[in-house]
Design a protein around this motif. Structure first.
Motif, mmCIF file in Angstrom:
data_model
loop_
_atom_site.group_PDB
_atom_site.id
_atom_site.type_symbol
_atom_site.label_atom_id
_atom_site.label_comp_id
_atom_site.label_asym_id
_atom_site.label_seq_id
_atom_site.Cartn_x
_atom_site.Cartn_y
_atom_site.Cartn_z
ATOM 1 N N GLU A 178 4.804 -8.679 2.255
ATOM 2 C CA GLU A 178 4.770 -7.240 2.558
ATOM 3 C C GLU A 178 6.062 -6.533 2.188
ATOM 4 N N ARG A 179 7.163 -7.274 2.132
ATOM 5 C CA ARG A 179 8.449 -6.644 1.813
ATOM 6 C C ARG A 179 8.482 -6.139 0.375
ATOM 7 N N LEU B 106 -2.409 -5.277 -9.376
ATOM 8 C CA LEU B 106 -3.255 -4.194 -8.867
ATOM 9 C C LEU B 106 -3.651 -4.450 -7.415
ATOM 10 N N GLY B 107 -3.926 -5.716 -7.076
ATOM 11 C CA GLY B 107 -4.308 -6.036 -5.707
ATOM 12 C C GLY B 107 -3.159 -5.883 -4.738
ATOM 13 N N ALA B 108 -2.003 -6.450 -5.081
ATOM 14 C CA ALA B 108 -0.880 -6.452 -4.144
ATOM 15 C C ALA B 108 -0.247 -5.073 -3.986
ATOM 16 N N VAL B 109 -0.125 -4.326 -5.082
ATOM 17 C CA VAL B 109 0.586 -3.038 -5.037
ATOM 18 C C VAL B 109 -0.321 -1.896 -4.607
ATOM 19 N N PHE B 110 -1.566 -1.910 -5.073
ATOM 20 C CA PHE B 110 -2.457 -0.771 -4.832
ATOM 21 C C PHE B 110 -3.614 -1.091 -3.893
ATOM 22 N N THR C 85 -10.610 -5.591 -9.434
ATOM 23 C CA THR C 85 -9.616 -5.699 -10.510
ATOM 24 C C THR C 85 -10.224 -6.392 -11.724
ATOM 25 N N SER C 86 -11.065 -7.389 -11.494
ATOM 26 C CA SER C 86 -11.725 -8.061 -12.620
ATOM 27 C C SER C 86 -12.734 -7.145 -13.289
ATOM 28 N N ARG D 211 5.296 0.392 -14.304
ATOM 29 C CA ARG D 211 5.571 -0.500 -13.173
ATOM 30 C C ARG D 211 4.627 -1.698 -13.183
ATOM 31 N N ILE D 212 3.333 -1.436 -13.394
ATOM 32 C CA ILE D 212 2.354 -2.528 -13.427
ATOM 33 C C ILE D 212 2.686 -3.504 -14.549
ATOM 34 N N ALA D 213 3.030 -2.949 -15.707
ATOM 35 C CA ALA D 213 3.302 -3.799 -16.876
ATOM 36 C C ALA D 213 4.506 -4.695 -16.629
#
Length: 381
Positions: free
Chosen positions: A160-161, A275-279, A286-287, A349-351
């Motif tokens: 979570e951090r 995508l899962g962890a950040v958004f 996501t798949s 950021r995602i990239a």
């Protein structure tokens, strides 16, 4: 030069399919002399159905506790809470009944119990390559979705951090046994069942298309893909079709053969982790969003393997990216980043973060820098 490779077998001992979950779990627990069984289960199933009560009833006095508060993406804090409950209960076996976050959570709990991990920060101690004690409290899993993490020796846990989904690996955290009961999946929301089915399709496709694919993995993944391509639309048409649900479950099981035998996944999985962890986007979604675009971007590197995918899905000679796009749309799943409110302002950021995942560097078409990940994200926008 002759083909060469390696196949690694996991420590999963048995898979039961098409049998009632509660009675089957109780029989396995008795056979393995488990005396203190701790449940990690879906809160919705615990509160709104009788599935967990049936499991408790079958286990009788051997059931010593229940944890039913695992959020999506398996945050560290929830793992620690579950581990503390299991430790207090003196559990000698963990049984999960629910989706992938619960399955992954129990795998991480096994590591916590074996290595005296009592805080979220202390989970750093059981991440590779640190020396890690082998779990002695093993796991039986009854999945209600099709993500198929129950067949893997990997646990995905979100810090979570940093909002990064980290992978914890150990050969002994793969469940001792898996029970595939289509009846327990009838409570799973349709969007979740179908989207995790596409997650299983993603396992098949990226396994087949990998530069490190094996004949063993390909054989299982191609058949799994056929079962999923037939079964998912049947379940959407008739949610009561238990034969179709079991076909999907077996397809999901087979989908994991490449990954668990040593074949890496590619950019769809790697970008999906971010995508899962950040958004907080469900992994099935996501798949749904990324896989067709990754296939189109990769086509110049592996068109021959993509042809196998299209044929297994019943569309020989067609473009695999287009086949997957139409299939996912036909199930009513999201097909773009815009649909899940991820805009181009987030792409850099995602990239950058995706480059740090285990899978993007092993994508079949080489990805050397974040700019290439951004190209895939633009295709998926």
């Amino acid at each position: 030069m002759p083909q060469a490779g390696q196949v690694v077998f996991s420590r999963l001992e048995e898979v039961h399919f098409g049998k009632p979950a509660a009675e089957t779990v109780a029989e396995i627990a008795r056979r393995h002399h488990a005396e203190r069984v701790f449940l990690m289960v879906s809160g919705t199933l615990n509160r709104q159905t009788d599935e967990i009560d049936k499991l408790r009833g079958a286990l009788g006095n051997h059931c010593v506790g229940t944890f039913d508060r695992m959020p999506a993406h398996t945050p560290r804090s929830a793992v620690i809470t579950a581990a503390e409950q299991a430790r207090t209960a003196k559990a000698d076996l963990i049984v999960t009944l629910g989706g992938g976050s619960i399955t992954d959570g129990a795998k991480a709990v096994q590591l916590c119990l074996a290595n005296d991990v009592t805080t979220a920060e202390a989970l750093d101690r059981v991440r590779a390559p640190a020396p890690v004690k082998s779990p002695t409290v093993r796991q039986i899993s009854v999945p209600t979705t099709l993500s198929a993490g129950e067949f893997s020796r990997i646990s995905g846990v979100t810090d979570e951090r940093t909002k990064v989904k980290e992978l914890f690996r150990h050969p002994d955290i793969v469940p001792k046994a898996v029970v595939l009961d289509p009846m327990v999946t009838r409570h799973t929301p349709m969007w979740l069942f179908l989207s995790t089915g596409i997650r299983a399709v993603d396992h098949c496709v990226e396994g087949i298309c990998s530069n490190e694919s094996s004949p063993y993995g390909d054989a299982a993944a191609l058949h799994g893909l056929e079962l999923l391509a037939r079964g998912l639309p049947r379940v959407k048409r008739d949610p009561g079709d238990m034969d179709a649900r079991l076909d999907c479950q077996i397809g999901a099981w087979l989908s994991m053969t490449p990954l668990v035998s040593g074949v890496p996944m590619g950019a769809s999985h790697g970008i999906g982790y971010v995508l899962g962890a950040v958004f907080d986007i469900p992994h099935g979604h996501t798949s749904c969003i990324m896989l067709p675009s990754v296939m189109r971007w990769n086509r110049s590197a592996n068109a021959d393997k993509q042809a196998l995918v299209a044929t297994a899905m019943g569309h020989p000679g067609e473009d695999a990216g287009d086949v997957l796009d139409a299939f996912i749309r036909g199930l009513g799943m999201p097909r773009s980043l815009g649909e899940v409110k991820v805009g181009s302002d987030q792409f850099d950021r995602i990239a950058r973060q995706a480059m740090g995942t285990p899978w993007v560097p092993r994508n079949p078409r080489r990805i050397a820098e974040p700019a290439q990940v951004r190209e895939i994200l633009e295709l998926a926008s």
